[in-house]
Motif scaffolding. Structure first.
Motif, mmCIF file in Angstrom:
data_model
loop_
_atom_site.group_PDB
_atom_site.id
_atom_site.type_symbol
_atom_site.label_atom_id
_atom_site.label_comp_id
_atom_site.label_asym_id
_atom_site.label_seq_id
_atom_site.Cartn_x
_atom_site.Cartn_y
_atom_site.Cartn_z
ATOM 1 N N PHE A 24 -1.332 4.060 -7.387
ATOM 2 C CA PHE A 24 -0.107 4.017 -8.185
ATOM 3 C C PHE A 24 0.245 5.390 -8.749
ATOM 4 O O PHE A 24 -0.537 5.969 -9.511
ATOM 5 C CB PHE A 24 -0.219 3.029 -9.347
ATOM 6 C CG PHE A 24 1.088 2.921 -10.092
ATOM 7 C CD1 PHE A 24 2.073 2.042 -9.672
ATOM 8 C CD2 PHE A 24 1.366 3.762 -11.159
ATOM 9 C CE1 PHE A 24 3.300 1.981 -10.300
ATOM 10 C CE2 PHE A 24 2.594 3.718 -11.810
ATOM 11 C CZ PHE A 24 3.560 2.822 -11.368
ATOM 12 N N TYR A 136 8.200 2.844 -5.885
ATOM 13 C CA TYR A 136 8.432 2.801 -7.332
ATOM 14 C C TYR A 136 9.480 3.859 -7.686
ATOM 15 O O TYR A 136 9.410 4.999 -7.220
ATOM 16 C CB TYR A 136 7.122 3.087 -8.066
ATOM 17 C CG TYR A 136 7.208 2.924 -9.567
ATOM 18 C CD1 TYR A 136 7.237 1.664 -10.152
ATOM 19 C CD2 TYR A 136 7.249 4.032 -10.399
ATOM 20 C CE1 TYR A 136 7.312 1.515 -11.533
ATOM 21 C CE2 TYR A 136 7.313 3.895 -11.781
ATOM 22 C CZ TYR A 136 7.345 2.623 -12.340
ATOM 23 O OH TYR A 136 7.409 2.482 -13.703
ATOM 24 N N TYR A 168 -1.318 -1.420 -8.875
ATOM 25 C CA TYR A 168 -1.455 -0.598 -10.079
ATOM 26 C C TYR A 168 -2.926 -0.471 -10.479
ATOM 27 O O TYR A 168 -3.405 0.602 -10.819
ATOM 28 C CB TYR A 168 -0.656 -1.218 -11.239
ATOM 29 C CG TYR A 168 -0.673 -0.325 -12.454
ATOM 30 C CD1 TYR A 168 0.241 0.703 -12.588
ATOM 31 C CD2 TYR A 168 -1.645 -0.479 -13.435
ATOM 32 C CE1 TYR A 168 0.201 1.564 -13.678
ATOM 33 C CE2 TYR A 168 -1.693 0.367 -14.525
ATOM 34 C CZ TYR A 168 -0.765 1.386 -14.643
ATOM 35 O OH TYR A 168 -0.816 2.232 -15.711
ATOM 36 N N THR A 235 0.199 -2.167 -20.079
ATOM 37 C CA THR A 235 1.084 -1.905 -18.944
ATOM 38 C C THR A 235 2.074 -3.020 -18.681
ATOM 39 O O THR A 235 2.895 -2.899 -17.769
ATOM 40 C CB THR A 235 0.237 -1.781 -17.664
ATOM 41 O OG1 THR A 235 -0.678 -2.883 -17.653
ATOM 42 C CG2 THR A 235 -0.538 -0.487 -17.633
ATOM 43 N N ALA A 303 5.308 -2.336 -12.637
ATOM 44 C CA ALA A 303 4.190 -1.653 -11.988
ATOM 45 C C ALA A 303 3.048 -2.624 -11.724
ATOM 46 O O ALA A 303 2.473 -2.650 -10.640
ATOM 47 C CB ALA A 303 3.719 -0.490 -12.859
ATOM 48 N N ALA A 304 2.723 -3.432 -12.725
ATOM 49 C CA ALA A 304 1.557 -4.331 -12.619
ATOM 50 C C ALA A 304 1.878 -5.586 -11.806
ATOM 51 O O ALA A 304 0.971 -6.339 -11.458
ATOM 52 C CB ALA A 304 1.087 -4.711 -14.017
#
Ligand code: COI
Length: 360
Positions: A24, A136, A168, A235, A303-304
């Motif tokens: 990531f 991303y 991530y 996160t 992201a997660a």
């Protein structure tokens, strides 16, 4: 405002890592989008230029008083090579909400979206296609006025960069271990906990590094007043399933109004699963664990994605959830959400936006 985007392509394309090597946020594509703001011209001078270092004076306001706003969204390579963005209008709205809280000028939503779409189009070869990967997109606004008195900057820079990513967490999609932070807090009522700004994340680093040193993947932040109620994971937003009810902390200004969070709530309600936005104390979570009614827990963020929680440690008590495995509701949400994001499952909510190749 002049909406022309000047495109200056690089002569030297970088080699792209294989999809299976992606982590990531450590690989960047060939280009970035930049746009300037000053009081005379407003937002102006939109360009796509080779990705690389930027030059700013040491007195630029962003280095001193934290006037920055950022976002996170993703582009997916869907079936038939379609390029899909997930809820980009919500990121456009949220970066302006952060900007308003920090006295920064709004970016017209259409300008934001067109910049994202054009940059993604220029660097479309970088969108990975292996399962669990995506591109991303990180937009950021920074204050650039060369001035040391404390006041809102009169000039800003808006930059968008792209990073092909995989999971991530280093464990991939395996359930995470979370440490409940009981000393430090992330946010207080009236503060900037709901704003996507760097300082919110910097203040969590010390506790997160400490937890990582003990083998945890992240910390669970508690409310800043009583330190009793779950707020969010460093996160992502957080969800707990107790007695067939999925519970997530409410949006009272101290946590991130997550776009993935909202998508999860929408899916659950659509499926007829009880979903509550309410305060939930760690004691309630521990009691439910003791009683055997804590069925599942997971984090939700761009992201997660949907990250199952396999264990939560609170003071000297470690609670294993669903035998440390991903639960059925968590898995169903992950599969449905990623299915919609990749265009494999019908999107009845109008969440996905197809990028039509504008830059050709
Ligand atoms: C995101 O999920 O997009 C974020 O900005 C969270 C960050 C900690 C990676």
């Amino acid at each position: 405002m002049n909406n022309h985007i000047e495109i200056c392509e690089t002569r030297e394309r970088k080699p792209r890592p294989p999809d299976q090597d992606l982590g990531f946020g450590d690989v960047f594509t060939d280009h970035m989008f930049v746009m300037q703001y000053n009081q005379e011209l407003g937002w102006h001078d939109q360009k796509i230029i080779p990705y690389g270092p930027m030059s700013l004076p040491p007195a630029a306001a962003c280095f001193h008083y934290g006037q920055t706003a950022f976002e996170g969204l993703k582009a997916y390579r869907g079936a038939g090579e379609r390029i899909l963005l997930f809820r980009p209008w919500d990121n456009a709205r949220r970066i302006n909400a952060t900007g308003e809280r920090l006295c920064m000028p709004p970016i017209p939503k259409e300008t934001f979206l067109r910049a994202v779409e054009t940059l993604v189009t220029v660097d479309r070869d970088w969108i990975p296609s292996a399962p669990g990967t995506s591109l991303y997109i990180r937009p950021v606004i920074i204050a650039t006025e060369e001035h040391l008195a404390l006041k809102p900057s009169s000039s800003y820079l808006f930059v968008i960069m792209l990073s092909p990513v995989g999971s991530y967490y280093r464990r991939g999609i395996a359930p995470t271990r979370i440490y409940v932070e009981t000393e430090q807090v992330r946010s207080v009522p009236g503060g900037v906990g709901a704003a996507k700004t760097g300082g919110n994340y910097a203040r969590g680093l010390q506790a997160e590094v400490r937890a990582a040193g003990q083998g945890y993947d992240q910390v669970l932040w508690l409310d800043g007043q009583k330190r009793e109620f779950a707020e969010e994971v460093g996160t992502s937003n957080v969800f707990f399933m107790i007695d067939d009810v999925v519970i997530t902390p409410p949006l009272h200004g101290t946590i991130m109004p997550g776009i993935t969070r909202d998508s999860v709530l929408t899916l659950l309600r659509e499926w007829g699963v009880a979903a509550e936005e309410r305060e939930i104390s760690v004691q309630e979570i521990a009691d439910a664990h003791q009683a055997g009614s804590l069925q599942e827990a997971f984090g939700a963020g761009t992201a997660a994605v949907i990250s199952p929680i396999g264990e939560i440690c609170w003071k000297d008590r470690c609670m294993q959830i669903n035998r440390g495995e991903t639960g059925p509701v968590t898995r169903r949400i992950y599969e449905t959400l990623t299915g919609i994001q990749l265009g494999r499952i019908e999107d009845p909510f109008g969440w996905t936006t197809e990028v039509l190749l504008l830059a050709e």
